[in-house]
Design a protein around this motif. Sequence first.
Motif, short mmCIF file in Angstrom:
data_model
loop_
_atom_site.label_atom_id
_atom_site.label_comp_id
_atom_site.label_asym_id
_atom_site.label_seq_id
_atom_site.Cartn_x
_atom_site.Cartn_y
_atom_site.Cartn_z
N PRO A 35 0.82 -1.22 0.00
CA PRO A 35 0.00 0.00 0.00
C PRO A 35 0.85 1.27 0.00
O PRO A 35 0.39 2.33 -0.40
N LEU A 36 2.13 1.16 0.42
CA LEU A 36 2.98 2.35 0.47
C LEU A 36 3.81 2.54 -0.80
O LEU A 36 4.67 3.40 -0.86
N ALA A 37 3.55 1.73 -1.83
CA ALA A 37 4.27 1.89 -3.09
C ALA A 37 3.70 3.04 -3.92
O ALA A 37 4.33 3.49 -4.87
N GLY A 38 2.52 3.48 -3.57
CA GLY A 38 1.92 4.58 -4.34
C GLY A 38 1.38 4.12 -5.68
O GLY A 38 1.31 4.92 -6.62
N GLN A 65 -0.24 -9.56 -5.47
CA GLN A 65 -0.34 -9.84 -4.05
C GLN A 65 -0.06 -8.56 -3.29
O GLN A 65 0.94 -7.89 -3.54
N LEU A 67 0.77 -7.04 0.24
CA LEU A 67 1.22 -7.41 1.57
C LEU A 67 0.71 -6.39 2.58
O LEU A 67 0.59 -5.21 2.27
N ALA A 84 -1.63 3.01 6.08
CA ALA A 84 -0.67 3.79 5.29
C ALA A 84 -0.43 5.18 5.89
O ALA A 84 0.69 5.69 5.84
N LEU A 87 1.48 5.20 10.69
CA LEU A 87 2.55 4.21 10.86
C LEU A 87 3.09 4.29 12.28
O LEU A 87 4.29 4.37 12.51
N THR A 97 9.11 4.49 14.09
CA THR A 97 8.98 3.11 13.64
C THR A 97 9.68 2.91 12.29
O THR A 97 9.97 3.89 11.60
N ILE A 99 9.50 0.52 8.63
CA ILE A 99 8.63 -0.34 7.84
C ILE A 99 9.31 -1.68 7.58
O ILE A 99 10.46 -1.72 7.14
N ILE A 100 8.62 -2.76 7.88
CA ILE A 100 9.13 -4.11 7.59
C ILE A 100 8.57 -4.60 6.25
O ILE A 100 9.27 -5.18 5.44
N SER A 101 7.28 -4.37 6.03
CA SER A 101 6.71 -4.71 4.73
C SER A 101 5.56 -3.75 4.44
O SER A 101 5.05 -3.08 5.33
N GLU A 104 6.52 -2.64 -0.93
CA GLU A 104 7.06 -3.39 -2.08
C GLU A 104 6.47 -2.90 -3.39
O GLU A 104 5.32 -2.50 -3.46
N MET A 105 7.29 -2.92 -4.43
CA MET A 105 6.79 -2.79 -5.80
C MET A 105 7.66 -3.70 -6.66
O MET A 105 8.58 -3.27 -7.31
N LEU A 106 7.30 -4.99 -6.62
CA LEU A 106 8.17 -6.00 -7.21
C LEU A 106 7.45 -6.87 -8.23
O LEU A 106 6.27 -7.19 -8.06
#
Lengths: 121, 275
Positions: A35-38, A65, A67, A84, A87, A97, A99-101, A104-106
């Motif tokens: 959700p944080l990939a924009g 997918q 996450l 989002a 945090l 804090t 971010i652990i996951s 992603e934008m993979l």
Amino acid sequence: MHELSVCQSIVDQVVAIANNNHAQAICKIDLAIGPLAGIDIQLLEHAFPVASAGTLAEHAALATQQLPIKISCQSCKRESEARANHLVCSHCGDWHTTIISGDEMLITSVELDVKEDAHYV
Amino acid sequence: MCDTCGCNITPGNKHLVAEGGKLEVDASGKKVVDVMHSLLHENDHQAEHNRHHFNARGILAINLMSSPGSGKTALLEATIDALKDKYNIAVIEGDLETENDAERIRAKNIPAIQIATGTACHLDAHMVHDALHNLDLQNIDLVFIENVGNLVCPASFDLGHHLNVTLLSSTEGDDKPAKYPVMFKTSDLLLITKADLLPLLDDFDTARAEKYFRNLANQSPIFTLSATKNIALDNWLDWINEKIQAHRKNLAEHPVDKNHMHHSHDHHSHHHHHI
């Protein structure tokens, strides 16, 4: 509306992979998008047929997918899930804090149809 | 993010990598290939290349992002007035249309390249690379990239810059960090602009803006200023000075590998997607 640019980048990459593997077509593309990939996944799915038309990816299924956002607190060292725009540690309320996951934008993998040229593999 | 050394694979996503190594072709002629590349692999590669261009010349590059009309160009004009005797500055301007912003910068005798993106809602690393080739970077200390006014799309594209600065003007509403978390999460500095209007606006609370910004776990500094009324610019100017010194110190300690420039310097082989 940058999702079309993102789609073109995906198509370029998977077509290169398909060519390297002498594939006839790309069946499926697996993505992981946080959700944080924009990146808006619905817009990405709408843009994909435009970006992939006339390429080996034309009939590929796009499997995305998403996450959950997970954070680790620098104060209490515990992990929690987060939204989002919030945090903040759900245990102690600290905003320091990491971010652990969730960012992603993979492209995680591609499934190729290689049946006619299987001897190359 | 780097795609070659496996640093894309984090504890949060490593379960996505298929186990068992190289995959075989199954009975129906299907083969699955692990990728684990960024969706914007090509852009990220170009961005690294741009960063080498900057680092090889000791230049600090700052990406300015905000909504349209929050005062990016006015901030640049005031910054140029304050720093042009101390640093050689160049500017890359991004807008859908017009040379207006570049002309405002050139009026200060500062080199400026306008990128007219047409319909594109953001700058990407290829556009910035093309602009760099039209800019004489000799003796330049500081490059500002003024991104397209947009709080969404520019946040996803690395341009090869070193620092992100996000502007939030007092006329926009103090909850923008909560509404556009991806953009404000990436900020290395938040500037609340048009401070001269704050006494007139009863619905913009700087403390509330700060709270929404901190809710994104962003520890970067926040300064409130007015570029056109020359109010409280010192923190911003000190921040730039500090970052230029830190960048130079870092480059002195970790010299740029100039050979890298050659192996990836294939300017014309990249796809240029400007949409």
